[in-house]
Design an enzyme around this catalytic site. Structure first.
Site, PDB file in Angstrom:
ATOM      1  N   ARG A 279       0.859  -1.181   0.000  1.00 55.95           N
ATOM      2  CA  ARG A 279       0.000   0.000   0.000  1.00 55.95           C
ATOM      3  C   ARG A 279       0.897   1.234   0.000  1.00 55.95           C
ATOM      4  O   ARG A 279       1.574   1.511   0.979  1.00 55.95           O
ATOM      5  CB  ARG A 279      -0.906  -0.058   1.235  1.00 55.95           C
ATOM      6  CG  ARG A 279      -1.496   1.242   1.685  1.00 55.95           C
ATOM      7  CD  ARG A 279      -2.643   1.064   2.648  1.00 55.95           C
ATOM      8  NE  ARG A 279      -2.287   0.555   3.970  1.00 55.95           N
ATOM      9  CZ  ARG A 279      -1.561   1.201   4.881  1.00 55.95           C
ATOM     10  NH1 ARG A 279      -1.045   2.373   4.613  1.00 55.95           N
ATOM     11  NH2 ARG A 279      -1.324   0.660   6.050  1.00 55.95           N
ATOM     12  N   HIS A 283      -3.045   4.384   5.112  1.00 53.31           N
ATOM     13  CA  HIS A 283      -4.197   3.485   5.274  1.00 53.31           C
ATOM     14  C   HIS A 283      -5.464   4.110   4.687  1.00 53.31           C
ATOM     15  O   HIS A 283      -6.173   3.497   3.894  1.00 53.31           O
ATOM     16  CB  HIS A 283      -4.377   3.176   6.754  1.00 53.31           C
ATOM     17  CG  HIS A 283      -5.656   2.490   7.099  1.00 53.31           C
ATOM     18  ND1 HIS A 283      -5.933   1.214   6.670  1.00 53.31           N
ATOM     19  CD2 HIS A 283      -6.743   2.904   7.799  1.00 53.31           C
ATOM     20  CE1 HIS A 283      -7.141   0.868   7.106  1.00 53.31           C
ATOM     21  NE2 HIS A 283      -7.645   1.871   7.786  1.00 53.31           N
ATOM     22  N   TYR A 292       4.572   4.967  11.259  1.00 51.08           N
ATOM     23  CA  TYR A 292       4.885   3.548  11.442  1.00 51.08           C
ATOM     24  C   TYR A 292       5.729   2.933  10.325  1.00 51.08           C
ATOM     25  O   TYR A 292       5.998   1.734  10.349  1.00 51.08           O
ATOM     26  CB  TYR A 292       3.606   2.723  11.658  1.00 51.08           C
ATOM     27  CG  TYR A 292       2.540   2.919  10.582  1.00 51.08           C
ATOM     28  CD1 TYR A 292       2.629   2.240   9.375  1.00 51.08           C
ATOM     29  CD2 TYR A 292       1.473   3.770  10.790  1.00 51.08           C
ATOM     30  CE1 TYR A 292       1.664   2.412   8.401  1.00 51.08           C
ATOM     31  CE2 TYR A 292       0.497   3.951   9.811  1.00 51.08           C
ATOM     32  CZ  TYR A 292       0.595   3.278   8.624  1.00 51.08           C
ATOM     33  OH  TYR A 292      -0.356   3.440   7.659  1.00 51.08           O
TER      34      TYR A 292
END
Ligand SMILES: Cc1ncc(C[n+]2csc(CCOP(=O)(O)OP(=O)(O)O)c2C)c(N)n1
Ligand SMILES: Cc1ncc(C[n+]2csc(CCOP(=O)(O)OP(=O)(O)O)c2C)c(N)n1
Ligand SMILES: [Mg+2]
Ligand SMILES: [Mg+2]
Lengths: 383, 354, 383, 354
Positions: A279, A283, A292
């Protein structure tokens, strides 16, 4: 109750020598070997195998990828303009989304997760309808029966047993319909994933499970999600084949899914496919991925971009030139412009719809409550 | 219930809502920060407190409520789990069996449902099952309610399920101060607490000071947020600000309303609620959860049982409609707002009574 | 949000030839080969391996099996006398029950399912306390901390995540405690099984999962429960080793479990063990097994009885004679007589206990309700 | 709701409880048999009806309610599933999407909890989610309640959870006749129905004839089981016989009690219930489920809202205590029995009123 006296009470006498016998019911039920995935994800692009690929299909995939990428950037732009409540992008995962849509026949069913609006659009669903949930005017913006696309499922993995049930029902009815269900790497940890795969295998339901392993469940990396050799290895525990594929290699994903769909259709039962992808975006637009993961990781994956690697292959083989590229880009631009324009119109809302579909027939209680809201709206209108 | 020991219980009555008790100098803090601070202080004081859930570590939770805890206490104390709610709560049960005090985060209300069996059949029943030998000091933090434009499954109000389950405490703060105090009390409790956090109040502010948190509220005490004489609005969580606003607006129409913030649905503070209703003679229960079989049903029923002859009118309920939570663009029609509260107050048969 | 323009907008120019690279993040995470179970269940009795077995252990197992069988027949008899509400017998499965108990150290924890009262008794729990749930005077009749035996779990597979959590907590605390959790073949279909095994593997928790595959979940045979090559094959999907063992071969089960416990204790992580066994009795005394299985099948398994095959081995090797047999039988008889006698006494009940343990501190509401019941009981007493 | 077509709706009023309407010659049938017959008739009439669950096939269910169906209709129509409740209900959702009408058996009340997410987040919401395009004609049969000496997890009354969930119908028979009629109606309904079967009435008998089943009751209609003038007992399922017995006993003490059997908790028949309460002026709600946040809360609250000025006393509730369901040897202390009902009736302030 069949109560017998215990063996110990038997008179001993001459004891025959004990020779081992396997437990009576035991027999190896199936050979696990063919169920195990290959150790490397399948790749076609850049390998000798690509020579066998249908050029028309390659070009179709290319056009769809271009359109898909543009759909992703456009939808993300719409969040910034406040036209979408939220958008979970599939930037970087377009090969999986497109291949999933193209692997199915018209009569088949797609079971997308909340992230998979692109697969739905690639299957033919109107993009505005596909985005209804994320725009917020209703939950599901389309009739699932029209394109045989189940509602986008927000509760993770819960759509998998639905796919199994539908495929099973179709098979019982004698229809050669296949269901393809999509789920993320994180979703494989849910109990529903397990139960769905087990039901599918026991029932030999014509269903294909596509796990898009994009490395993260929001912020949680795969290493905190599973210790398995691969997610595809889970298949053997259900007695179905597991396949591992490079999820950014559109033709490879298409091939694996097409084979699995064909296998399901001819009564061969379910398959679990793990597509390794990434990805590129956060998100959702509301997420901050820098919290992260390192930017470097993203860059590495950009070099393995599904469009990039297909484009190079096509160019190298002389299947794609400047004109072809321009045509694909223009088609995508047209789609995007239309989407933008249509999404800029405010949706027509009827608050009374809140009471219309809770039950087949409105209960007395709901009639009362609908009357209350109607009165309020009228009062509001007067004010 | 145990009360943690950071200070004496503040006397919270009318007018105190939304304001820090003591530290006037403090700069405003949000409810999310107060919750974070409650976990931080509890973890610092008690090494058995463990925070766990989806994205609670590195990310600090999707609402950032656990922000910084993993960094400060390490990933073993604030743990990103695999994505499986039953597994999270089930593992927490085992951890509690070994003497830990797990604080579990469910990412959104509707995503707590996969853990329902573990909650109902184990968490709620384990102490009773073992005659007290295996208490379950687990806090289950659930962001709940709507009003944030969330898509389907992100705005449920699930308190009715938990209220109907003996063995659970059900607690929900409405102010920044209470967020800290009640969460400290919940973590200190030897019983399982479903701790419902009103999402849309996460960013509500007060001049409560994270550096000198005042009081830790005991669980089970309602509080009168506003004194009044005409009727009592009984409410909790996200509807408390709505009721306070409605009470202000009602003043203009000649109604002097009292507002009770329940703070704890289980145990239920009959004393505070009934004292208020006996005083005012009228009551409206206000909550976001759907009305039918919702929390207001119990509240109305028990208030009526206890205060029947003090009531000038039936206890009315203002609640979400009996429908699945609406999509973002329609949610304002569903949520009980000031007007709907005032409409209910108007129906309290003012002619008939005193 | 990191929104970049799509690759397609890059000027084409000289395209470098595309050579396949694996997806950047991809690497085979673990070698699956050592995780896969053997194709045949491990047997020790009657094989050469039995020569290595400790004679004292074999005799201990024998005595325990005899006692266990007698416990089963006695408990079943108690249902007929109305002294137990229900009893799920482990007749035929005693080798698993005993081996599970003996594989653990004192500081370890046992997580039994509803069927495993015998394992609890073999671990040292008072049989009357073990049967409290089934007698019906309370739910759990013992303090789980005393013998480190979790409450018998009726909701299937729900005890597995508890075992993981406890083992994980112990490890965090630095205690070298292992948890052994028991579950049936049917229970492996539940989502909780999946989630527990996944958590255990990701956390490398010191836990051993013992599946007693007794062929049935009530009336449902294994073939309707799973299509997997074996239940032990599920392990690979979690990244833990799977072991397959003849569940009626007490020393084989003991060996596999002891190894798994040792592995967990030294930080090697969890193991999934499938023991192939058979439930000779009906599901419970309330069940009629003739409705779903043929008597012949039961007879086949009687020939593979765990006591029978161990007894023959011991006799053949001269480890067991008539006296030994008699001693074991008498010890079992004593246990049974005591159990019968103690279970014939009516348990002392205090209805007020219903309100004592719901919460640490009674709520006002419960105090009111307790007062109501007390008043009723007093009125009853007077009447 | 759709009404199946096997006959006209019988007029069921006082005195009709537990007796077959027409066929005097019929030999007694049990509720379990009536349920089996309802499924059998529905399966014979409609090939889209599929029964599924744990042990429903070869064994015929642990209560034998599906006895013979697999034999008669084949294993594809009456299917033993793997042991996974969420999987069962989730698969049923998919089957319903393809036009089937699944009838799912949950083996016991507490074993329905693993399916909670599927039930709440999909079964209840799918029709609404899709603006009616994907109805969920699923029946979820749940044996519920206690009184059979079941060990833990085998006697829960979980109706409060389902009542609080918009999108579900919640139905429960109290008589053999209704067991047939309501289950036929539930299977015929295009909406999901949680069909709660009172376990301890499985073997209750009536001279209802499986060969000539009389009426198929529409869902949503309560019935007056006994006429009376003094007070109304509002009840359902396993508590109906208790209330009828209590009403008989009350006669001796001079109270003439009316008994209303709700049959359907959702939709709720306000009309029948309120008509009765307005007539009698007093009401007691009786059920086994725990009281706090239980079904009686909604019933008491809504009856009070609608009948306030007809009430001589607050609506009282007789319910299970707010405790986890007791072990077999103690369950009689928990279950609402005749005495507890009469005690409540005695507290209806007879002096004060008419
Ligand atoms: C049952 C459930 N739990 C939690 C969530 C919240 N949530 C939404 S997306 C997400 C991460 C999903 O990760 P993955 O399955 O890998 O899919 P991806 O987002 O990578 O496509 C989480 C935890 C949810 N939607 N459903
Ligand atoms: C969650 C749950 N669903 C259903 C049941 C009802 N039930 C009790 S035992 C049983 C069969 C269990 O089979 P298996 O796991 O193989 O264990 P075994 O009885 O063979 O020891 C079932 C369905 C239950 N106890 N828990
Ligand atoms: Mg992912
Ligand atoms: Mg079994």
């Amino acid at each position: 109750m069949q109560q017998r006296s215990s063996t110990v009470q038997e008179p001993p006498g001459a004891v025959p020598a004990y020779r081992p016998t396997p437990p009576p019911a035991w027999q190896p039920r199936t050979d696990p070997a063919p169920l195990l995935p290959d150790t490397e994800p399948l790749r076609v692009l850049g390998t000798d195998a690509v020579a066998d690929a249908d050029p028309a299909l390659l070009l179709r995939l290319y056009a769809e990828l271009i359109r898909g990428r543009r759909y992703n950037t456009q939808a993300t732009a719409l969040t910034k303009q406040g036209r979408l409540a939220v958008y979970p992008s599939t930037h970087g995962q377009e090969a999986c989304e497109i291949a999933a849509a193209l692997a199915l026949e018209e009569r088949d069913w797609l079971f997308p997760s909340y992230r998979d609006t692109l697969a739905a659009v690639a299957r033919g669903l109107d993009p505005v309808q596909a985005l209804t949930l994320l725009r917020g005017d209703w939950h599901t913006g389309y009739d699932p029966h029209e394109h045989r696309i189940a509602p986008l499922s927000t509760p993770l993995a819960t759509q998998l047993p639905h796919a199994v049930g539908l495929a099973h029902a179709a098979r019982l009815k004698g229809d050669d319909v296949v269901a393809l269900a999509m789920v993320g790497d994180g979703g494989t940890s849910e109990g529903d994933f397990h139960e769905a795969l087990n039901f599918a295998a026991v029932w030999q339901a014509p269903v294909v499970f596509l796990v898009q392993n994009n490395g993260f469940a929001i912020s949680v990396p795969l290493a905190k999600q599973t210790a398995a050799p691969s997610l595809a290895h889970k298949a053997v525990g259900y007695g179905m084949p597991g396949r591992l594929v490079d999820g950014n290699d559109a033709i490879a994903v298409h091939q694996v899914l097409t084979e699995a769909v064909a296998r399901a259709r001819r009564g061969g039962g379910p398959t679990l496919v793990e597509a390794i992808t990434y990805r590129i975006d956060a998100h959702t637009n509301a997420d901050d991925a820098t919290r992260y993961r390192a930017a470097g990781e993203v860059e590495t994956w950009r070099a393995h971009d599904p469009i990039l690697i297909l484009e190079r292959e096509l160019t190298e083989r002389g299947l794609l030139d400047e004109d072809g590229r321009r045509a694909a880009a223009e088609a995508a631009e047209t789609m995007a412009a239309e989407l933008r324009e249509r999404m800029n119109a405010d949706p027509v809302l009827n608050p009374m719809d809140l009471f219309s579909h809770v039950y087949a027939e409105q209960t007395t209680q709901l009639r009362e409550q609908a009357a209350q809201l109607r009165a309020e709206l009228e009062a509001e209108g007067e004010a | 219930m145990t009360t943690a020991t950071t200070g004496p219980t503040a006397d919270r009555t009318a007018g105190n809502a939304g304001k820090g008790g003591k530290a006037g100098k403090a700069k405003p803090a949000t409810m999310a920060q107060a919750l974070q601070r409650a976990m931080r202080d509890a973890m610092a004081e008690d090494p058995t407190v463990h925070v766990m859930g989806e994205d609670v570590g590195t990310l600090g939770g999707v609402f950032r409520v656990t922000d910084g805890l993993a960094k400060e206490f390490g990933e073993d104390r604030c743990t990103d789990t695999p994505l499986a709610e039953a597994g999270i709560l089930g593992a927490a049960v085992g951890m509690a069996m070994y003497g830990l005090r797990p604080v579990v985060e469910m990412q959104f209300d509707a995503f707590a449902y996969p853990a329902f069996e573990q909650l109902i059949s184990h968490v709620a029943k384990m102490r009773n099952r073992t005659r007290g030998a295996m208490p379950m000091p687990i806090v289950i933090r659930v962001p709940y309610g709507g009003g944030i434009g969330g898509v389907e499954h992100h705005s449920d109000s699930s308190e009715a399920y938990y209220m109907a389950t003996p063995g659970l405490h059900v607690v929900t703060p409405a102010t920044v101060e209470d967020a800290y105090g009640l969460l400290r009390a919940a973590i200190a409790s030897d019983d399982p607490v479903v701790f419902l956090e009103p999402k849309r109040l996460y960013w509500s502010k007060s001049d409560w000071s994270p550096e000198a948190p005042a009081a830790v509220e005991p669980i089970g005490k309602a509080v009168v947020r506003r004194r009044g004489t005409g009727a009592t609005l009984i409410t909790y969580g996200p509807s408390v600000p709505v009721c306070l606003e409605a009470a202000e607006a009602a003043q203009a129409e000649g109604w002097d309303l009292e507002v009770v913030d329940l703070r704890s649905l289980v145990p239920f503070d009959d004393e505070t609620v009934c004292a208020s209703v006996r005083r005012t003679g009228r009551a409206v229960v206000v909550h976001e959860s759907t009305g039918f079989g919702g929390p207001g049903a119990e509240i109305a029923a028990r208030v009526t049982e206890r205060c029947f002859h003090h009531l000038e009118a039936p206890v009315l309920r203002v609640a979400g409609f009996d429908i699945p939570y609406p999509p973002p663009m329609l949610e304002r029609h569903h949520l009980p707002g000031v007007d709907r509260v005032l409409d209910a107050v108007a129906r309290l048969q003012w002619e008939a009574g005193s």
